[in-house]
Design an enzyme around this catalytic site. Structure first.
Site, PDB file in Angstrom:
ATOM      1  N   VAL A 100      42.062  41.464  75.251  1.00  0.00           N
ATOM      2  CA  VAL A 100      43.361  40.841  75.538  1.00  0.00           C
ATOM      3  C   VAL A 100      43.567  40.677  77.033  1.00  0.00           C
ATOM      4  CG1 VAL A 100      45.864  41.118  75.368  1.00  0.00           C
ATOM      5  CG2 VAL A 100      44.432  41.748  73.446  1.00  0.00           C
ATOM      6  N   LYS A 101      43.127  41.669  77.802  1.00  0.00           N
ATOM      7  CA  LYS A 101      43.412  41.601  79.246  1.00  0.00           C
ATOM      8  C   LYS A 101      42.794  40.364  79.918  1.00  0.00           C
ATOM      9  CE  LYS A 101      39.793  44.517  81.305  1.00  0.00           C
ATOM     10  NZ  LYS A 101      38.772  44.645  80.312  1.00  0.00           N
ATOM     11  N   GLY A 102      41.699  39.846  79.387  1.00  0.00           N
ATOM     12  CA  GLY A 102      41.139  38.588  79.871  1.00  0.00           C
ATOM     13  C   GLY A 102      40.679  38.609  81.309  1.00  0.00           C
TER      14      GLY A 102
END
Ligand code: B12
Length: 251
Positions: free
Chosen positions: A128-130
């Site tokens: 999610v943090k990408g």
């Protein structure tokens, strides 16, 4: 000098041909080592070659930086690269297409294979943090992501892809020593070809900073992503290759 699409390197004044290169020689640091570095640079077409830095690095090795002139030109019109041939979609657009056209979640399985433990790149794409202000594929509501992490063997990857009914398999290879990234990629693509019939084979994608993006066919994969890839590019490619493109695999 530069003219039309022909360019040459620039150091102090436009078109002066100046370049800087660095390398290590397996010799202790002394005058002869410095002479060897200049000779190597000359043979690389750098002439005159100025030795601007030399530093011993461990027993019997010296690191050099050389600055000098080359006479080579580059014709930009003759440069061939892999251009992005699919539209960039927002996360919302990706989710909408998957939901409307696939009518189920798009399954993605990712891993670093072989002995490679460099997970930062694949995590940047999947977690999610990408990266670079973009969220990773786990953030996409219509994508189901399985991240197997580091040092996954090819049989483990094939099995995990089968279990997850993967539409796409994303493999990261960062270590390139002895061409490990090429050998591992070939082994992986061959294993998928052997294990699954063409119709059930997932899209095979590899990524890493030192791949040549034009080598996809040669390595038996559908696409290669290089330095600076963002999750949005990968998600857009998945939609294009699997759903909306002319040769889409699904739907
Ligand atoms: C962090 C790091 C480590 C960490 C890794 C931690 C981790 N969990 O990942 C640790 C300390 C464990 C490590 C260990 C080693 N490392 Co290291 N490491 C690095 C370092 C400094 C940064 C790599 C990184 O995180 N980059 C940031 C990410 C975001 O970038 P990226 O990987 O390129 O990913 C982007 C794209 O390439 C692409 N991408 C990548 N993968 C994928 C996959 C898909 C599917 C897609 C679509 C896109 C994609 O998208 C990403 C986002 O834009 C590099 C040097 C450097 N500055 O690059 C050396 C480097 C990669 N390491 C190197 C080496 C040699 C090692 C060791 C062998 C050292 C040793 N002797 O022990 C070990 C090997 C361990 C192993 N078994 O793999 C060398 C590799 C040299 C080579 N020619 O192969 C490098 C280049 C350093 C150097 N100059 O010598 N390392």
């Amino acid at each position: 000098m530069t003219g039309g699409s022909v360019v040459r390197p620039y150091g102090d004044t436009t078109g002066d041909g100046m370049v800087q290169v660095s390398f290590t020689l397996p010799v202790p640091h002394d005058k002869r080592a410095e002479g060897a570095a200049v000779q190597l640079a000359n043979r690389m077409g750098i002439d005159p070659a100025l030795l601007v830095h030399a530093k011993p690095i461990g027993d019997g090795f010296t690191f050099f930086v050389v600055y000098g002139r080359v006479n080579h030109l580059v014709d930009l019109s003759a440069v061939r690269v892999v251009e992005r041939d699919f539209p960039l979609l927002s996360a919302k657009e990706v989710n909408a297409v998957v939901k409307r056209r696939l009518r189920r979640k798009l399954s993605v399985v990712g891993a670093c294979i072989g002995t490679d433990a460099h997970t930062v790149g694949i995590d940047a794409i999947l977690n999610v943090k990408g990266i670079a202000g973009e969220k990773g594929l786990e953030y996409y509501r219509e994508l189901s992501v399985t991240n197997l992490g580091a040092q996954v063997s090819v049989p483990e990857l094939v099995e995990a892809a089968r279990v997850a009914r993967a539409d796409a398999v994303l493999v990261s290879q960062v270590v390139t020593q002895r061409d490990a990234h090429l050998h591992n990629t070939r082994e992986m693509s061959a294993a998928f070809r052997e294990a699954l019939p063409a119709a059930r084979r997932p899209l095979l994608i590899v990524g890493g900073p030192r791949f040549d993006e034009s080598q996809a066919a040669e390595l038996g994969v559908d696409r290669i992503f290089g330095r600076g890839t963002t999750p949005g590019e990968v998600a857009s490619y998945l939609v294009h290759a699997l759903i909306t493109g002319r040769r889409a695999r699904v739907a």
